[in-house]
Write an enzyme that holds these catalytic residues in place. Structure first.
Site, PDB file in Angstrom:
ATOM      1  CG  HIS A 180      -1.531   1.322   1.523  1.00  0.00           C
ATOM      2  ND1 HIS A 180      -2.420   1.951   0.685  1.00  0.00           N
ATOM      3  CD2 HIS A 180      -1.349   2.165   2.574  1.00  0.00           C
ATOM      4  CE1 HIS A 180      -2.760   3.116   1.211  1.00  0.00           C
ATOM      5  NE2 HIS A 180      -2.134   3.277   2.355  1.00  0.00           N
ATOM      6  CG  ASP A 237       7.387  16.797 -27.193  1.00  0.00           C
ATOM      7  OD1 ASP A 237       7.363  16.534 -25.968  1.00  0.00           O
ATOM      8  OD2 ASP A 237       7.029  15.982 -28.059  1.00  0.00           O
ATOM      9  CD1 TRP A 254       6.478   3.696   4.058  1.00  0.00           C
ATOM     10  CD2 TRP A 254       7.658   4.500   2.343  1.00  0.00           C
ATOM     11  NE1 TRP A 254       6.822   4.988   4.349  1.00  0.00           N
ATOM     12  CE2 TRP A 254       7.540   5.513   3.327  1.00  0.00           C
ATOM     13  CE3 TRP A 254       8.367   4.794   1.165  1.00  0.00           C
ATOM     14  CZ2 TRP A 254       8.102   6.782   3.176  1.00  0.00           C
ATOM     15  CZ3 TRP A 254       8.918   6.057   1.030  1.00  0.00           C
ATOM     16  CH2 TRP A 254       8.786   7.040   2.025  1.00  0.00           C
ATOM     17  CB  SER A 291      11.232   5.594 -14.687  1.00  0.00           C
ATOM     18  OG  SER A 291      10.213   6.523 -14.805  1.00  0.00           O
ATOM     19  CB  SER A 292      12.316   9.126 -10.936  1.00  0.00           C
ATOM     20  OG  SER A 292      11.081   8.562 -10.610  1.00  0.00           O
ATOM     21  CG  HIS A 309      12.555  14.824   4.751  1.00  0.00           C
ATOM     22  ND1 HIS A 309      11.469  14.701   5.568  1.00  0.00           N
ATOM     23  CD2 HIS A 309      12.497  16.072   4.245  1.00  0.00           C
ATOM     24  CE1 HIS A 309      10.792  15.829   5.564  1.00  0.00           C
ATOM     25  NE2 HIS A 309      11.405  16.685   4.771  1.00  0.00           N
ATOM     26  CD  GLU A 361       9.665  10.004  -3.092  1.00  0.00           C
ATOM     27  OE1 GLU A 361      10.569  10.427  -3.836  1.00  0.00           O
ATOM     28  OE2 GLU A 361       8.617   9.497  -3.508  1.00  0.00           O
ATOM     29  CE1 TYR A 399       8.418  19.601   2.903  1.00  0.00           C
ATOM     30  CE2 TYR A 399      10.130  18.049   3.489  1.00  0.00           C
ATOM     31  CZ  TYR A 399       9.166  18.957   3.856  1.00  0.00           C
ATOM     32  OH  TYR A 399       8.937  19.201   5.183  1.00  0.00           O
ATOM     33  CB  SER A 401       0.753  28.329  -6.905  1.00  0.00           C
ATOM     34  OG  SER A 401       1.273  27.827  -5.710  1.00  0.00           O
ATOM     35  CG  HIS A 413      12.483  14.584  10.480  1.00  0.00           C
ATOM     36  ND1 HIS A 413      12.178  15.753   9.875  1.00  0.00           N
ATOM     37  CD2 HIS A 413      12.014  13.640   9.647  1.00  0.00           C
ATOM     38  CE1 HIS A 413      11.536  15.533   8.744  1.00  0.00           C
ATOM     39  NE2 HIS A 413      11.427  14.242   8.586  1.00  0.00           N
ATOM     40  CG  HIS A 414      11.936  10.105   8.644  1.00  0.00           C
ATOM     41  ND1 HIS A 414      10.595   9.951   8.465  1.00  0.00           N
ATOM     42  CD2 HIS A 414      12.295  11.154   7.866  1.00  0.00           C
ATOM     43  CE1 HIS A 414      10.144  10.859   7.617  1.00  0.00           C
ATOM     44  NE2 HIS A 414      11.161  11.605   7.236  1.00  0.00           N
ATOM     45  CB  THR A 465       5.652  24.880   4.832  1.00  0.00           C
ATOM     46  OG1 THR A 465       6.869  24.159   4.649  1.00  0.00           O
ATOM     47  CG2 THR A 465       4.505  24.097   4.251  1.00  0.00           C
ATOM     48  CE  LYS A 479       5.873  26.251  -1.646  1.00  0.00           C
ATOM     49  NZ  LYS A 479       6.868  27.013  -2.141  1.00  0.00           N
ATOM     50  NE  ARG A 515       4.321   3.300  10.479  1.00  0.00           N
ATOM     51  CZ  ARG A 515       5.071   4.060   9.694  1.00  0.00           C
ATOM     52  NH1 ARG A 515       5.962   4.885  10.241  1.00  0.00           N
ATOM     53  NH2 ARG A 515       4.950   4.023   8.402  1.00  0.00           N
TER      54      ARG A 515
HETATM   55  C1  HEA Z   1      -0.275   9.011  -1.275  1.00  0.00           C
HETATM   56  C2  HEA Z   1      -0.159   8.179  -0.347  1.00  0.00           C
HETATM   57  C3  HEA Z   1      -1.237   7.466   0.381  1.00  0.00           C
HETATM   58  C4  HEA Z   1      -2.606   7.465   0.195  1.00  0.00           C
HETATM   59  C5  HEA Z   1      -3.416   8.203  -0.820  1.00  0.00           C
HETATM   60  C6  HEA Z   1      -3.133   6.585   1.193  1.00  0.00           C
HETATM   61  C7  HEA Z   1      -4.494   6.306   1.331  1.00  0.00           C
HETATM   62  C8  HEA Z   1      -5.013   5.527   2.358  1.00  0.00           C
HETATM   63  N1  HEA Z   1      -4.312   4.902   3.363  1.00  0.00           N
HETATM   64 FE1  HEA Z   1      -2.308   4.844   3.545  1.00  0.00          FE
HETATM   65  N2  HEA Z   1      -0.296   4.790   3.767  1.00  0.00           N
HETATM   66  C9  HEA Z   1       0.619   5.452   2.991  1.00  0.00           C
HETATM   67  C10 HEA Z   1       0.342   6.312   1.947  1.00  0.00           C
HETATM   68  C11 HEA Z   1      -0.944   6.587   1.476  1.00  0.00           C
HETATM   69  N3  HEA Z   1      -2.115   6.073   1.964  1.00  0.00           N
HETATM   70  C12 HEA Z   1       1.949   5.132   3.412  1.00  0.00           C
HETATM   71  C13 HEA Z   1       3.242   5.660   2.826  1.00  0.00           C
HETATM   72  C14 HEA Z   1       1.819   4.262   4.495  1.00  0.00           C
HETATM   73  C15 HEA Z   1       2.935   3.621   5.317  1.00  0.00           C
HETATM   74  C16 HEA Z   1       3.186   2.232   4.848  1.00  0.00           C
HETATM   75  C17 HEA Z   1       4.173   1.531   5.695  1.00  0.00           C
HETATM   76  O1  HEA Z   1       4.051   1.580   6.934  1.00  0.00           O
HETATM   77  O2  HEA Z   1       5.084   0.917   5.142  1.00  0.00           O
HETATM   78  C18 HEA Z   1       0.400   4.075   4.691  1.00  0.00           C
HETATM   79  C19 HEA Z   1      -0.136   3.274   5.700  1.00  0.00           C
HETATM   80  C20 HEA Z   1      -1.494   3.160   5.959  1.00  0.00           C
HETATM   81  C21 HEA Z   1      -2.028   2.507   7.094  1.00  0.00           C
HETATM   82  C22 HEA Z   1      -1.245   1.898   8.243  1.00  0.00           C
HETATM   83  C23 HEA Z   1      -0.995   0.467   8.053  1.00  0.00           C
HETATM   84  C24 HEA Z   1      -0.194  -0.057   9.191  1.00  0.00           C
HETATM   85  O3  HEA Z   1       0.678   0.634   9.697  1.00  0.00           O
HETATM   86  O4  HEA Z   1      -0.447  -1.196   9.577  1.00  0.00           O
HETATM   87  C25 HEA Z   1      -3.387   2.594   6.998  1.00  0.00           C
HETATM   88  C26 HEA Z   1      -4.331   2.055   8.000  1.00  0.00           C
HETATM   89  O5  HEA Z   1      -5.414   2.384   8.080  1.00  0.00           O
HETATM   90  C27 HEA Z   1      -3.681   3.299   5.789  1.00  0.00           C
HETATM   91  C28 HEA Z   1      -4.944   3.585   5.320  1.00  0.00           C
HETATM   92  C29 HEA Z   1      -5.209   4.309   4.170  1.00  0.00           C
HETATM   93  C30 HEA Z   1      -6.553   4.518   3.674  1.00  0.00           C
HETATM   94  C31 HEA Z   1      -7.795   4.004   4.287  1.00  0.00           C
HETATM   95  C32 HEA Z   1      -6.415   5.271   2.529  1.00  0.00           C
HETATM   96  C33 HEA Z   1      -7.547   5.715   1.674  1.00  0.00           C
HETATM   97  O6  HEA Z   1      -7.538   7.079   1.619  1.00  0.00           O
HETATM   98  C34 HEA Z   1      -7.522   5.068   0.352  1.00  0.00           C
HETATM   99  C35 HEA Z   1      -8.637   5.599  -0.491  1.00  0.00           C
HETATM  100  C36 HEA Z   1      -8.635   5.020  -1.852  1.00  0.00           C
HETATM  101  C37 HEA Z   1      -9.479   4.103  -2.230  1.00  0.00           C
HETATM  102  C38 HEA Z   1     -10.463   3.588  -1.273  1.00  0.00           C
HETATM  103  C39 HEA Z   1      -9.392   3.606  -3.589  1.00  0.00           C
HETATM  104  C40 HEA Z   1     -10.720   3.460  -4.216  1.00  0.00           C
HETATM  105  C41 HEA Z   1     -10.980   2.036  -4.484  1.00  0.00           C
HETATM  106  C42 HEA Z   1     -12.158   1.657  -4.937  1.00  0.00           C
HETATM  107  C43 HEA Z   1     -13.222   2.624  -5.193  1.00  0.00           C
HETATM  108  C44 HEA Z   1     -12.393   0.233  -5.141  1.00  0.00           C
HETATM  109  C45 HEA Z   1     -12.678  -0.035  -6.549  1.00  0.00           C
HETATM  110  C46 HEA Z   1     -11.675  -0.990  -7.024  1.00  0.00           C
HETATM  111  C47 HEA Z   1     -11.492  -1.321  -8.306  1.00  0.00           C
HETATM  112  C48 HEA Z   1     -12.267  -0.729  -9.404  1.00  0.00           C
HETATM  113  C49 HEA Z   1     -10.410  -2.319  -8.619  1.00  0.00           C
HETATM  114  N4  HEA Z   1      -2.510   3.636   5.168  1.00  0.00           N
HETATM  115  C1  HEA Z   2       3.695  15.182   1.437  1.00  0.00           C
HETATM  116  C2  HEA Z   2       4.493  14.680   2.265  1.00  0.00           C
HETATM  117  C3  HEA Z   2       4.960  15.266   3.559  1.00  0.00           C
HETATM  118  C4  HEA Z   2       5.109  16.568   3.937  1.00  0.00           C
HETATM  119  C5  HEA Z   2       4.852  17.822   3.165  1.00  0.00           C
HETATM  120  C6  HEA Z   2       5.592  16.521   5.287  1.00  0.00           C
HETATM  121  C7  HEA Z   2       5.869  17.665   6.038  1.00  0.00           C
HETATM  122  C8  HEA Z   2       6.480  17.647   7.283  1.00  0.00           C
HETATM  123  N1  HEA Z   2       6.805  16.530   8.010  1.00  0.00           N
HETATM  124 FE1  HEA Z   2       6.398  14.623   7.498  1.00  0.00          FE
HETATM  125  N2  HEA Z   2       6.238  12.719   6.898  1.00  0.00           N
HETATM  126  C9  HEA Z   2       5.724  12.282   5.700  1.00  0.00           C
HETATM  127  C10 HEA Z   2       5.304  13.068   4.658  1.00  0.00           C
HETATM  128  C11 HEA Z   2       5.347  14.450   4.671  1.00  0.00           C
HETATM  129  N3  HEA Z   2       5.719  15.237   5.711  1.00  0.00           N
HETATM  130  C12 HEA Z   2       5.681  10.860   5.658  1.00  0.00           C
HETATM  131  C13 HEA Z   2       5.196  10.006   4.498  1.00  0.00           C
HETATM  132  C14 HEA Z   2       6.177  10.425   6.882  1.00  0.00           C
HETATM  133  C15 HEA Z   2       6.254   9.026   7.439  1.00  0.00           C
HETATM  134  C16 HEA Z   2       7.213   8.118   6.845  1.00  0.00           C
HETATM  135  C17 HEA Z   2       7.027   6.806   7.505  1.00  0.00           C
HETATM  136  O1  HEA Z   2       7.509   6.655   8.635  1.00  0.00           O
HETATM  137  O2  HEA Z   2       6.344   5.929   6.919  1.00  0.00           O
HETATM  138  C18 HEA Z   2       6.527  11.622   7.626  1.00  0.00           C
HETATM  139  C19 HEA Z   2       7.091  11.580   8.886  1.00  0.00           C
HETATM  140  C20 HEA Z   2       7.559  12.698   9.545  1.00  0.00           C
HETATM  141  C21 HEA Z   2       8.374  12.646  10.715  1.00  0.00           C
HETATM  142  C22 HEA Z   2       8.909  11.393  11.395  1.00  0.00           C
HETATM  143  C23 HEA Z   2       7.928  10.889  12.357  1.00  0.00           C
HETATM  144  C24 HEA Z   2       8.368   9.615  12.950  1.00  0.00           C
HETATM  145  O3  HEA Z   2       8.480   8.613  12.228  1.00  0.00           O
HETATM  146  O4  HEA Z   2       8.603   9.621  14.153  1.00  0.00           O
HETATM  147  C25 HEA Z   2       8.607  13.945  11.089  1.00  0.00           C
HETATM  148  C26 HEA Z   2       9.408  14.352  12.276  1.00  0.00           C
HETATM  149  O5  HEA Z   2       9.871  15.395  12.399  1.00  0.00           O
HETATM  150  C27 HEA Z   2       7.940  14.785  10.121  1.00  0.00           C
HETATM  151  C28 HEA Z   2       7.935  16.175  10.145  1.00  0.00           C
HETATM  152  C29 HEA Z   2       7.408  16.964   9.135  1.00  0.00           C
HETATM  153  C30 HEA Z   2       7.450  18.414   9.175  1.00  0.00           C
HETATM  154  C31 HEA Z   2       7.992  19.278  10.269  1.00  0.00           C
HETATM  155  C32 HEA Z   2       6.875  18.831   8.001  1.00  0.00           C
HETATM  156  C33 HEA Z   2       6.723  20.274   7.575  1.00  0.00           C
HETATM  157  O6  HEA Z   2       7.123  20.438   6.246  1.00  0.00           O
HETATM  158  C34 HEA Z   2       5.332  20.786   7.752  1.00  0.00           C
HETATM  159  C35 HEA Z   2       5.332  22.294   7.658  1.00  0.00           C
HETATM  160  C36 HEA Z   2       3.982  22.908   7.680  1.00  0.00           C
HETATM  161  C37 HEA Z   2       3.413  23.483   8.744  1.00  0.00           C
HETATM  162  C38 HEA Z   2       4.033  23.469  10.103  1.00  0.00           C
HETATM  163  C39 HEA Z   2       2.060  24.124   8.621  1.00  0.00           C
HETATM  164  C40 HEA Z   2       2.099  25.558   8.223  1.00  0.00           C
HETATM  165  C41 HEA Z   2       2.836  26.400   9.144  1.00  0.00           C
HETATM  166  C42 HEA Z   2       2.296  27.440   9.824  1.00  0.00           C
HETATM  167  C43 HEA Z   2       0.895  27.844   9.645  1.00  0.00           C
HETATM  168  C44 HEA Z   2       3.203  28.212  10.685  1.00  0.00           C
HETATM  169  C45 HEA Z   2       2.959  28.120  12.114  1.00  0.00           C
HETATM  170  C46 HEA Z   2       3.216  26.755  12.622  1.00  0.00           C
HETATM  171  C47 HEA Z   2       3.611  26.478  13.855  1.00  0.00           C
HETATM  172  C48 HEA Z   2       3.921  27.515  14.844  1.00  0.00           C
HETATM  173  C49 HEA Z   2       3.730  25.042  14.286  1.00  0.00           C
HETATM  174  N4  HEA Z   2       7.314  14.000   9.203  1.00  0.00           N
HETATM  175 CU   LIG Z   3      10.740  13.566   6.784  1.00  0.00          CU
END
Ligand code: HEA
Ligand code: HEA
Ligand SMILES: [Cu+2]
Ligand code: CUA
Lengths: 376, 202, 563
Positions: free
Chosen positions: C82, C111, C146, C185-186, C269, C271, C273, C284, C318-319, C344, C347, C466
């Site tokens: 997932h 293009d 993942w 690819s990327s 990380h 990634e 962004y 925007s 921070h991870h 951020t 923005k 989790r």
């Molecule tokens: C872009 C990224 C993205 C998106 C969109 C989602 C979407 C969703 N995620 Fe995802 N999630 C992750 C990225 C994302 N996730 C990542 C990175 C992890 C961490 C993995 C890891 O720990 O390694 C995670 C982990 C994660 C967990 C934790 C699992 C665990 O730790 O055990 C859960 C649990 O509830 C969850 C739930 C969901 C749900 C309910 C949605 C829903 O919003 C999904 C909604 C979409 C649909 C429901 C699709 C529609 C399908 C149909 C309409 C069916 C029709 C089908 C056909 C026609 C074939 N996600």
């Molecule tokens: C789209 C992807 C995305 C984005 C944009 C961000 C944005 C940020 N992330 Fe996130 N992050 C993930 C995707 C993302 N993250 C994913 C996928 C994981 C989990 C990976 C995994 O373990 O599976 C993760 C996990 C993750 C962790 C690790 C958690 C853990 O495993 O223990 C941390 C820790 O610092 C973190 C921090 C942040 C911070 C500080 C930002 C900042 O960029 C956010 C900045 C924005 C704001 C703060 C809001 C606007 C600000 C204001 C309005 C100003 C005023 C605010 C204050 C005074 C607070 N992220």
């Molecule tokens: Cu990070």
């Protein structure tokens, strides 16, 4: 489709705030949960304190930003005959302001963070510090009381109000040591001896959880932290330091024979296949130490309350050994007896775990249970 | 102004002359940059493990690697020679340059194979120790790049024998030369790290 | 000067004629950035459904304690796939697809710089994705999460205490090879974007006049170029460990499992962004058009993107707060992570200021854009909380993090993607998606997302880790998990509404015309859908809103604005 959107926004705002509120209530009074907001020791208290602090900051920012957003979309909705708005491209003063203001907020949070980080380990308690080597296996925990010559599995027993210094070692992959109400996590990384200090302030039983994904049964890798009053701890310790008793009951004796026949390949019992004195139990695991055997030390298994990472509970009262219709020993109510389920088929209870054994008959199980019950 | 030219569409800036390097050149530069970053990561990994495990000493002489290094570094000269030649349309020098570059690259590879055999004989293998793992990872990955580079040069050589390149149209040669200099440059870092660092740390 | 006639472009069209001319063949052989963009987007959407279905299975298992729907083994494969699918096969190709379609049009190019490489990139993604998914057919889908931590990624199910020596099972090989392919690819894609954007802009379109979506795509491409090598290197070392017998991640033999984490997160990380910056770009573009104002603080939005790009390389650990790094290092990473919130925030404020004082039209696209701001803010504030190290010790690896990542990725990226789809669909297909259905989808999705992911915060605080396939019923987690599962199915309904909308529109949707939104940027100055050569005359650009200028010559930006 004009008004509904506005009402929708409000509705959604209500949902969010209702959820937010109920969340805090739930979290604070979640009696049965291992809630981090219900801390029972100084480390978890400091960590929870920070939570409340950020919650306040985040709520201020959240409310402020979302209200301006909602105000803007409501106030500046397109209305009939509305003139085109002024084509405003930006304003440097205002950019400066909204860069500095959140920076101040963030700076405050950062100071709190760094201050707490460096203070997290400055805790003191009564008596000497107790040193414990924690060894994480796939998927159970072993605790080696290095100064007291005992080794326990899946149950970490400590006295109240005393500083515990754990050294974390892994026998295979990365795990993470966490007792939500007592202390945050520290990973158990092969090849590193991470340290973790904590103190528990209220006697009771707390859930410990492995929180780094460590394979198939990561979900069932828990342990119990049992916090005892000082006096009870001392007597618990003395009991643990003694060798296992030799049973007198015939069923238990038969069970001991069985146990010595096959189970000792993996399980240690002091006085049976292990010498008294914990140090002799141990081997090196990258900084920590524990038994070289594959499975948990069962010397005083009858004093335990759970089985195999808390998948089952264990209570000698619910596992009464009686006789079946043909007069052979049998468990009276197998459905209520966790240990019966375990010995019947450990792979069904916890698929993939390392206890791979042949099938045991009900008689053998009853005898083994009688023996394990005798291991006070 | 925009115009279509063969494969790609380019733009001419408002003053009407072609803006700097060709699009292909830029593509190649960024490609090499990303390759260089893979090396940077391997090097970082190497250093990380080196620092954790302390002083690593190769169980072999420095002579062969030194000679090899000399050859590889020198091979950039014929590469430049070839590149400079084709810009002026000089087909003969192009061929000579390409030939000697490829040859020296092949000699380097031979030397590396020879060195590896010796090390294997000394029970120094990728699976023996973490130093072995790291050593073969870094030098092997570089060797792989040299191999690709040699192939690239050979293909250019074959094409030049067919007379594919002209003073105007010779991007493949240019790219091969860029790639070769890159492979050369990386070797300086790899060599210093793998062979010279132990000497300094003594 | 900077004009050119249609005659010149005929050479282009003529060259394409040499490719297969059947309908299918035309798509398979195409090197047209627009066709490839569509192919990217359709493929990505397919994988979104796959990843979503995986998520629904996960949620079904967790709906009640002691769930019996899935075995531990299947569950672990599902959550790994997932996450992997959503990130690598949905979001990344989707954003690449948008970039491919829109960027050349926006900058007035005919293009991409390297059309063939572009096609190559697409096919590698497709086969990489199919390769990864095919692992299910062997019952050996990746199952180490993942981010695939070492040394777990060197073992397989059931290896137990025998630890590092046992490496049967292909699960992780699928993962590592799949990621390598997608990486190739990327790299190809980002090379292409960088060169296209830097070298092929229409005359007059200086860097400071580029549309913000182009800006963000450019930054993203650089981030990819500089971060992908880390995961490539890490995966190569992993494969060597697994198959050649090296010891890079094996503590017992002098290696270090943390080496994997450093390498992975120094990709991982940046990634995240990569997954959000193009979404920022879309927002925007959408907000100004539907607020009838120019974007507020263009320069600040653009350069805060650059700042985020740089900072994103300094925060990776921070991870890893819980792995036991020295305190000083942790303090450093806490600081850099906190810093990244500032650009951020800039923005977010500028977006709101764009709406403020405007004339706001609530199209579905605009609703998604506004929803994006509201939801991303929640995710961002969570992220800021995670940077508070001692608090992170408590919530790392719990559902609190899961909540954060879904608020930023779903509430952020996915909302923006739908905003973008509603916005550009008329350009791509010539037809307008149904607004009513769009609004239904929006509200269902908004409710669904909050119902699914908000309770996860509380679950995290209540101690739910989790990646657990089951949990006991006496821990106070039951109700919240059930809520979350219900929410997930509401999201599924909203997505079905979209699929329905899509089908209906393609068959009988309202004709869009060339410029249905009265937009500002060059892609709207073409026919819908655009011709193969994009522009009959390459436009000359004199401000940030070239098409606005063309439509409003009297009050054109280059006459009135001061930049
Ligand atoms: C872009 C990224 C993205 C998106 C969109 C989602 C979407 C969703 N995620 Fe995802 N999630 C992750 C990225 C994302 N996730 C990542 C990175 C992890 C961490 C993995 C890891 O720990 O390694 C995670 C982990 C994660 C967990 C934790 C699992 C665990 O730790 O055990 C859960 C649990 O509830 C969850 C739930 C969901 C749900 C309910 C949605 C829903 O919003 C999904 C909604 C979409 C649909 C429901 C699709 C529609 C399908 C149909 C309409 C069916 C029709 C089908 C056909 C026609 C074939 N996600
Ligand atoms: C789209 C992807 C995305 C984005 C944009 C961000 C944005 C940020 N992330 Fe996130 N992050 C993930 C995707 C993302 N993250 C994913 C996928 C994981 C989990 C990976 C995994 O373990 O599976 C993760 C996990 C993750 C962790 C690790 C958690 C853990 O495993 O223990 C941390 C820790 O610092 C973190 C921090 C942040 C911070 C500080 C930002 C900042 O960029 C956010 C900045 C924005 C704001 C703060 C809001 C606007 C600000 C204001 C309005 C100003 C005023 C605010 C204050 C005074 C607070 N992220
Ligand atoms: Cu990070
Ligand atoms: Cu041990 Cu998870």
């Amino acid at each position: 489709m004009r008004m509904p959107k506005f009402r929708g926004v409000k509705r959604w705002g209500t949902i969010i705030s209702a959820l937010l509120l109920s969340s805090i209530l739930l979290a604070a009074c979640g009696e049965t949960s291992p809630s981090i907001l219900n801390p029972q020791g100084p480390v978890a208290s400091k960590e929870a304190g920070l939570f409340w602090f950020i919650l306040v900051v985040a709520t201020i920012v959240f409310v402020a930003v979302e209200s301006v957003l909602i105000y803007s979309i409501v106030r500046f909705r397109e209305r009939p005959n509305m003139p085109n708005p002024r084509q405003l491209h930006g304003n440097n003063t205002i950019e400066l302001i909204w860069t500095i203001v959140p920076s101040l907020f963030l700076f405050a949070v950062l100071i709190g963070t760094i201050y707490t980080m460096f203070n997290l380990n400055s805790i003191s308690g009564q008596g000497r510090i107790i040193d414990i080597k924690v060894v994480a296996h796939q998927w159970w925990w072993e605790f080696d009381y290095t100064n007291d010559n005992i080794v326990t599995a899946d149950e970490l027993v400590v006295p109240v109000g005393t500083v515990i210094r754990t050294t974390l070692a892994s026998s295979n992959v990365i795990h993470s040591f966490w007792i939500p109400q007592i202390t945050g996590k520290t990973d158990v990384v092969p090849g590193r001896a991470n340290e973790k200090l904590f103190r528990a302030d209220t006697p009771g039983t707390y859930l410990g959880i492995c929180t780094e994904y460590c394979g198939l049964q990561h979900a069932n890798m828990r342990f119990q932290l049992v916090v005892l009053p000082q006096a009870s701890y001392v007597s618990w310790l003395h009991n643990q330091q003694s060798a296992a008793q030799t049973p007198t009951d015939p069923n238990a004796t038969a069970g001991m024979k069985l146990f010595q026949g096959s189970c000792v390949a993996c399980h240690g019992i002091v006085g049976v296949n292990l010498q008294p004195g914990g140090q002799q139990l141990t081997a090196q695991y990258g900084g920590g130490s524990a038994t070289t055997l594959k499975g948990p030390n069962l010397t005083h298994f009858a004093t335990r309350t759970t089985i195999a990472g808390l998948v089952l509970t264990w209570n000698p009262q619910s596992c009464v050994v009686g006789t079946d219709s043909s007069g052979k020993p049998a468990i009276q109510n197998p459905a209520a007896c966790g240990l019966y389920k375990w010995l019947r088929d450990p792979q069904a209870v916890k698929p993939g775990n390392d206890m791979q054994i042949g099938k045991l008959s009900d008689t053998q199980i009853a005898q083994l249970i009688a023996y394990l019950e005798s291991l006070q | 102004m925009s115009y279509a030219r063969g494969e790609q569409v380019g733009t001419i800036d408002e003053h009407g002359h072609e803006g700097g390097r060709s699009i292909n050149w830029w593509g190649m530069i960024f490609f090499i940059a990303s390759e260089a970053l893979i090396f940077a990561n391997f090097i970082a990994a190497y250093l990380y493990l080196e620092i954790r495990n302390g002083n690593w000493q190769l169980p072999s002489e420095l002579t062969y690697p030194l000679i090899n290094t000399g050859i590889l570094l020198a091979s950039s000269i014929p590469a430049r020679f070839a590149g400079a030649a084709i810009v002026k349309g000089n087909q003969r020098n192009l061929k000579i340059g390409l030939f000697f570059t490829a040859l020296m690259g092949a000699i380097f590879l031979g030397g590396q194979v020879y060195e590896y055999t010796g090390l294997f004989g000394n029970h120094f293998t990728p699976s023996a120790t973490i130093f072995g793992s790291s050593f073969f990872m870094l030098t092997g990955f570089h060797g792989l790049h040299v191999t690709v580079g040699v192939l690239f040069l050979v293909i250019c050589l074959l094409r030049s024998l067919r007379g594919d390149f002209t003073a105007k149209n010779h991007f493949a040669v240019q790219a091969a030369e860029m790639y070769w200099h890159f492979v050369d440059g990386v070797w300086i870092v790899v060599f210093s790290l793998v062979y010279l660092l132990p000497l300094i740390r003594g | 000067m900077a004009t050119r006639t249609i005659g010149e472009s005929i050479r282009l069209t003529k060259r394409r004629k040499s490719f297969s001319e059947s309908y299918i063949g035309e798509w398979i052989m195409t090197i047209d950035h627009k066709k490839l963009g569509i192919m990217y987007m359709v493929t990505a959407f397919f994988f979104f459904l796959v990843g979503g279905t995986e998520a629904l299975l996960v949620r079904t298992q967790l709906a009640v304690p002691d769930g019996k729907v899935l075995t531990a083994e299947i569950y672990n494969q599902l959550f790994t796939m997932h996450g992997t699918t959503m990130i690598f096969l949905f979001v990344m190709p989707m954003l690449t697809g948008f970039g491919n379609y829109v960027v050349p049009l926006m900058i007035g190019a005919r293009d991409m710089a390297f059309p063939r490489m572009n096609a190559f990139g697409y096919w590698v993604v497709l086969f990489g994705g199919l390769f990864l998914s095919a692992s299910f057919l062997f019952g050996q889908a990746p199952n180490a999460g993942w981010f695939n931590y070492a040394p777990l990624n060197e073992l397989t199910t059931g290896c137990g205490a025998t630890a590092v020596s046992c490496t049967t099972g292909l699960n992780t090989d699928f993962w590592a090879l799949g990621i390598l392919m997608l990486g190739v690819s990327s790299i190809a894609g980002s090379l292409n974007f960088v060169v296209t954007i830097l070298k092929m802009r229409a005359p007059g379109m200086t860097i400071n006049r580029m549309p913000l979506f182009t800006w963000m795509t450019l930054i993203t491409a650089f981030l990819l170029l500089f971060s992908l090598p880390s995961v490539t290197a890490a995966s190569i070392l992993l494969l060597l460990d697994r198959h050649i017998g090296t010891h890079f991640y094996q503590a017992g033999a002098g290696g270090d499992p943390l080496l994997w984490q450093h390498l992975f997160w120094s990709f991982g990380h940046p990634e995240v962004y990569i997954l959000i910056l193009p979404a920022f770009g879309m927002i925007s573009e959408i907000l100004p058009v539907f607020s009838r104002k120019p974007i507020f603080g263009y320069t600040f939005i653009a350069w805060s993107g650059v700042a985020i790009g740089f900072l994103s390389f300094t925060v990776w650990a921070h991870h890893m707060f819980a792995v036991g790094l020295p305190m000083v290092a942790q303090a450093f990473f806490a600081t850099s992570t906190t810093l990244i919130a500032i650009p951020t925030a800039v923005k977010i404020f500028n977006w709101i200021a764009t709406i403020y004082g405007g004339k706001v039209r609530f199209t579905a696209s605009m609703m998604f854009a506004v929803g994006f701001i509201a939801m991303f803010l929640i995710g961002g504030l969570n992220g800021a909380a995670l940077a508070v190290v001692p608090f992170d010790y408590q919530v790392t690896d719990t559902y609190f993090v899961i909540s954060h990542l879904h608020y930023v990725l779903f509430g952020g990226t996915v909302f923006a993607v739908f905003g973008g789809i509603f916005y550009w669909f008329p350009k791509i297909s010539g037809r307008l998606l149904n607004e009513r259905l769009g609004k239904w989808q929006f509200w269902l999705m908004l409710v669904g997302v909050n119902l699914t992911f908000f309770p996860m915060h509380i679950l995290g605080l209540l101690g739910m880790p989790r990646r657990v396939y089951t949990y006991a019923g006496n821990l106070g987690w039951n109700e919240l998990n059930l809520l979350s599962t219900i929410g997930a199915f509401i999201i599924a309904v909203s997505i079905m509404v979209f699929v329905w909308n899509f089908i209906v529109t393609l068959r009988s949707g309202e004709k869009a015309g060339d410029d249905p939104w009265d937009a500002y940027t060059l892609e709207w100055d073409t026919s819908s859908p655009p011709k193969a050569y994009n522009f009959e005359v390459i436009p000359t650009v004199r401000s940030r809103r070239p098409f606005y200028d063309k439509k409003n010559p009297d009050i054109a930006d280059w006459k009135t604005a001061t930049h």
